[in-house]
Design a protein around this motif. Structure first.
Motif, PDB file in Angstrom:
ATOM      1  N   TYR A   1       9.496  -0.509   3.856  1.00 17.59           N
ATOM      2  CA  TYR A   1       8.105  -0.197   3.584  1.00 17.59           C
ATOM      3  C   TYR A   1       7.953   0.218   2.139  1.00 17.59           C
ATOM      4  O   TYR A   1       8.798   0.900   1.582  1.00 17.59           O
ATOM      5  CB  TYR A   1       7.627   0.927   4.497  1.00 17.59           C
ATOM      6  N   LYS A   2       6.825  -0.146   1.568  1.00 18.40           N
ATOM      7  CA  LYS A   2       6.529   0.286   0.213  1.00 18.40           C
ATOM      8  C   LYS A   2       5.892   1.678   0.282  1.00 18.40           C
ATOM      9  O   LYS A   2       5.377   2.081   1.327  1.00 18.40           O
ATOM     10  CB  LYS A   2       5.608  -0.732  -0.457  1.00 18.40           C
ATOM     11  N   PRO A   3       5.947   2.423  -0.818  1.00 16.64           N
ATOM     12  CA  PRO A   3       5.482   3.820  -0.781  1.00 16.64           C
ATOM     13  C   PRO A   3       4.047   4.016  -0.265  1.00 16.64           C
ATOM     14  O   PRO A   3       3.753   5.010   0.383  1.00 16.64           O
ATOM     15  CB  PRO A   3       5.599   4.268  -2.241  1.00 16.64           C
ATOM     16  N   GLN A   4       3.159   3.082  -0.512  1.00 14.49           N
ATOM     17  CA  GLN A   4       1.756   3.254  -0.119  1.00 14.49           C
ATOM     18  C   GLN A   4       1.462   2.819   1.319  1.00 14.49           C
ATOM     19  O   GLN A   4       0.330   2.965   1.797  1.00 14.49           O
ATOM     20  CB  GLN A   4       0.838   2.490  -1.094  1.00 14.49           C
ATOM     21  N   HIS A   5       2.463   2.327   2.053  1.00 13.84           N
ATOM     22  CA  HIS A   5       2.205   1.750   3.377  1.00 13.84           C
ATOM     23  C   HIS A   5       1.568   2.743   4.350  1.00 13.84           C
ATOM     24  O   HIS A   5       0.526   2.457   4.949  1.00 13.84           O
ATOM     25  CB  HIS A   5       3.480   1.173   3.997  1.00 13.84           C
ATOM     26  N   ILE A   6       2.173   3.886   4.549  1.00 14.41           N
ATOM     27  CA  ILE A   6       1.664   4.838   5.545  1.00 14.41           C
ATOM     28  C   ILE A   6       0.234   5.256   5.214  1.00 14.41           C
ATOM     29  O   ILE A   6      -0.645   5.235   6.083  1.00 14.41           O
ATOM     30  CB  ILE A   6       2.587   6.081   5.656  1.00 14.41           C
ATOM     31  N   GLN A   7      -0.011   5.593   3.964  1.00 12.59           N
ATOM     32  CA  GLN A   7      -1.355   6.031   3.572  1.00 12.59           C
ATOM     33  C   GLN A   7      -2.366   4.910   3.797  1.00 12.59           C
ATOM     34  O   GLN A   7      -3.442   5.141   4.363  1.00 12.59           O
ATOM     35  CB  GLN A   7      -1.352   6.480   2.099  1.00 12.59           C
ATOM     36  N   ARG A   8      -2.065   3.668   3.408  1.00  8.55           N
ATOM     37  CA  ARG A   8      -3.002   2.548   3.560  1.00  8.55           C
ATOM     38  C   ARG A   8      -3.203   2.164   5.019  1.00  8.55           C
ATOM     39  O   ARG A   8      -4.273   1.695   5.399  1.00  8.55           O
ATOM     40  CB  ARG A   8      -2.511   1.334   2.765  1.00  8.55           C
ATOM     41  N   ALA A   9      -2.184   2.336   5.856  1.00  7.12           N
ATOM     42  CA  ALA A   9      -2.300   1.960   7.264  1.00  7.12           C
ATOM     43  C   ALA A   9      -2.996   3.037   8.091  1.00  7.12           C
ATOM     44  O   ALA A   9      -3.720   2.725   9.033  1.00  7.12           O
ATOM     45  CB  ALA A   9      -0.915   1.663   7.842  1.00  7.12           C
ATOM     46  N   VAL A  10      -2.798   4.294   7.752  1.00 11.67           N
ATOM     47  CA  VAL A  10      -3.312   5.386   8.578  1.00 11.67           C
ATOM     48  C   VAL A  10      -4.660   5.915   8.097  1.00 11.67           C
ATOM     49  O   VAL A  10      -5.499   6.320   8.910  1.00 11.67           O
ATOM     50  CB  VAL A  10      -2.268   6.529   8.650  1.00 11.67           C
ATOM     51  N   GLN A  11      -4.910   5.903   6.818  1.00  7.85           N
ATOM     52  CA  GLN A  11      -6.126   6.504   6.267  1.00  7.85           C
ATOM     53  C   GLN A  11      -7.410   5.985   6.921  1.00  7.85           C
ATOM     54  O   GLN A  11      -8.268   6.792   7.298  1.00  7.85           O
ATOM     55  CB  GLN A  11      -6.151   6.317   4.747  1.00  7.85           C
ATOM     56  N   PRO A  12      -7.598   4.675   7.119  1.00  8.90           N
ATOM     57  CA  PRO A  12      -8.837   4.231   7.774  1.00  8.90           C
ATOM     58  C   PRO A  12      -9.001   4.788   9.188  1.00  8.90           C
ATOM     59  O   PRO A  12     -10.117   5.049   9.630  1.00  8.90           O
ATOM     60  CB  PRO A  12      -8.707   2.707   7.805  1.00  8.90           C
TER      61      PRO A  12
ATOM     62  N   ASN B   1       3.460  -4.363  10.019  1.00 13.18           N
ATOM     63  CA  ASN B   1       2.382  -4.114   9.064  1.00 13.18           C
ATOM     64  C   ASN B   1       1.120  -3.588   9.752  1.00 13.18           C
ATOM     65  O   ASN B   1       0.025  -3.755   9.256  1.00 13.18           O
ATOM     66  CB  ASN B   1       2.050  -5.380   8.275  1.00 13.18           C
ATOM     67  N   GLY B   2       1.301  -2.943  10.883  1.00 15.62           N
ATOM     68  CA  GLY B   2       0.137  -2.462  11.601  1.00 15.62           C
ATOM     69  C   GLY B   2       0.241  -1.012  12.031  1.00 15.62           C
ATOM     70  O   GLY B   2       1.330  -0.456  12.161  1.00 15.62           O
ATOM     71  N   ALA B   3      -0.916  -0.425  12.239  1.00 11.27           N
ATOM     72  CA  ALA B   3      -1.028   0.911  12.829  1.00 11.27           C
ATOM     73  C   ALA B   3      -2.082   0.797  13.923  1.00 11.27           C
ATOM     74  O   ALA B   3      -3.148   0.222  13.710  1.00 11.27           O
ATOM     75  CB  ALA B   3      -1.461   1.930  11.776  1.00 11.27           C
ATOM     76  N   VAL B   4      -1.758   1.320  15.101  1.00 14.28           N
ATOM     77  CA  VAL B   4      -2.649   1.228  16.258  1.00 14.28           C
ATOM     78  C   VAL B   4      -2.850   2.628  16.822  1.00 14.28           C
ATOM     79  O   VAL B   4      -1.886   3.385  16.977  1.00 14.28           O
ATOM     80  CB  VAL B   4      -2.032   0.307  17.352  1.00 14.28           C
ATOM     81  N   ARG B   5      -4.088   2.974  17.120  1.00 11.38           N
ATOM     82  CA  ARG B   5      -4.351   4.261  17.771  1.00 11.38           C
ATOM     83  C   ARG B   5      -3.572   4.328  19.082  1.00 11.38           C
ATOM     84  O   ARG B   5      -3.459   3.347  19.799  1.00 11.38           O
ATOM     85  CB  ARG B   5      -5.833   4.428  18.090  1.00 11.38           C
ATOM     86  N   ARG B   6      -3.067   5.494  19.391  1.00 14.84           N
ATOM     87  CA  ARG B   6      -2.289   5.669  20.624  1.00 14.84           C
ATOM     88  C   ARG B   6      -3.084   5.248  21.859  1.00 14.84           C
ATOM     89  O   ARG B   6      -2.577   4.575  22.733  1.00 14.84           O
ATOM     90  CB  ARG B   6      -1.837   7.115  20.788  1.00 14.84           C
ATOM     91  N   ASP B   7      -4.370   5.629  21.945  1.00 15.08           N
ATOM     92  CA  ASP B   7      -5.118   5.272  23.149  1.00 15.08           C
ATOM     93  C   ASP B   7      -5.408   3.780  23.238  1.00 15.08           C
ATOM     94  O   ASP B   7      -5.511   3.232  24.333  1.00 15.08           O
ATOM     95  CB  ASP B   7      -6.376   6.122  23.331  1.00 15.08           C
TER      96      ASP B   7
END
Length: 177
Positions: free
Chosen positions: A1-12, A47-53
């Protein structure tokens, strides 16, 4: 992962409760036909983030021998609104070539146009194709029951789920299988 991945995936997800998932752009370590790159970005879990619910409503990844990631993302997209990568977005993760991984075993196919795929792998037919359709039908039936149960309990629906639209999408997906 690149450094900005978590912030870009989770922030929205943190600023908008109506968003159920986020997908980001990927970088590939091998020559990749542009259309294959788009397909892989759509179905890859890295390359994805999904809400737990959302994940729980979908029931996780279906138990399939092939294309479980595509089935999962089709269901996530049918049930929730998300943020998709846009042309020009900077990749936030790298799909690396390692011996034995999916990219390694199919790099020749991915270097060519998707319409040439039969040169590299036979189409899925017979028992394997039927097993996939059966597993997808079972997953969709389970999702429908979970949505209906929430409606019956008059449980508060999450902002990302509009139940009648979701039930309609599940029905259409079931008919398409």
């Amino acid at each position: 992962y690149k450094p900005q991945h978590i912030q870009r995936a989770v922030q929205p997800l943190t600023v908008n409760a109506s968003i159920g998932y986020v997908k980001t752009r990927m970088q590939f370590e091998v020559p990749m036909h542009p259309r294959w790159g788009q397909v892989i970005e759509q179905v890859s879990p890295i390359n994805g983030a999904v809400r737990r619910d959302v994940h729980e409503l979908v029931g996780g990844f279906p138990d399939l021998d092939n294309a479980e990631d595509a089935s999962y993302w089709n269901m996530v997209r049918a049930l929730s609104v998300g943020v998709e990568p846009q042309p020009g977005d900077t990749p936030t993760c790298v799909y690396m070539l390692t011996p034995g991984n999916h990219l390694h075993s199919q790099q020749d196919k991915f270097a060519h146009a998707p319409e040439d795929r039969d040169r590299f792998e036979p189409p899925q037919t017979g028992a394997a194709a039927e097993a996939r359709r059966t597993a997808e039908r079972e997953a969709l039936t389970s999702i429908r029951r979970r949505i209906e149960a929430r409606l019956a309990l008059r449980d508060s629906m999450p902002a990302w789920l509009e139940a009648s639209t979701a039930l309609n999408h599940v029905g259409l997906m079931f008919k398409a299988i």
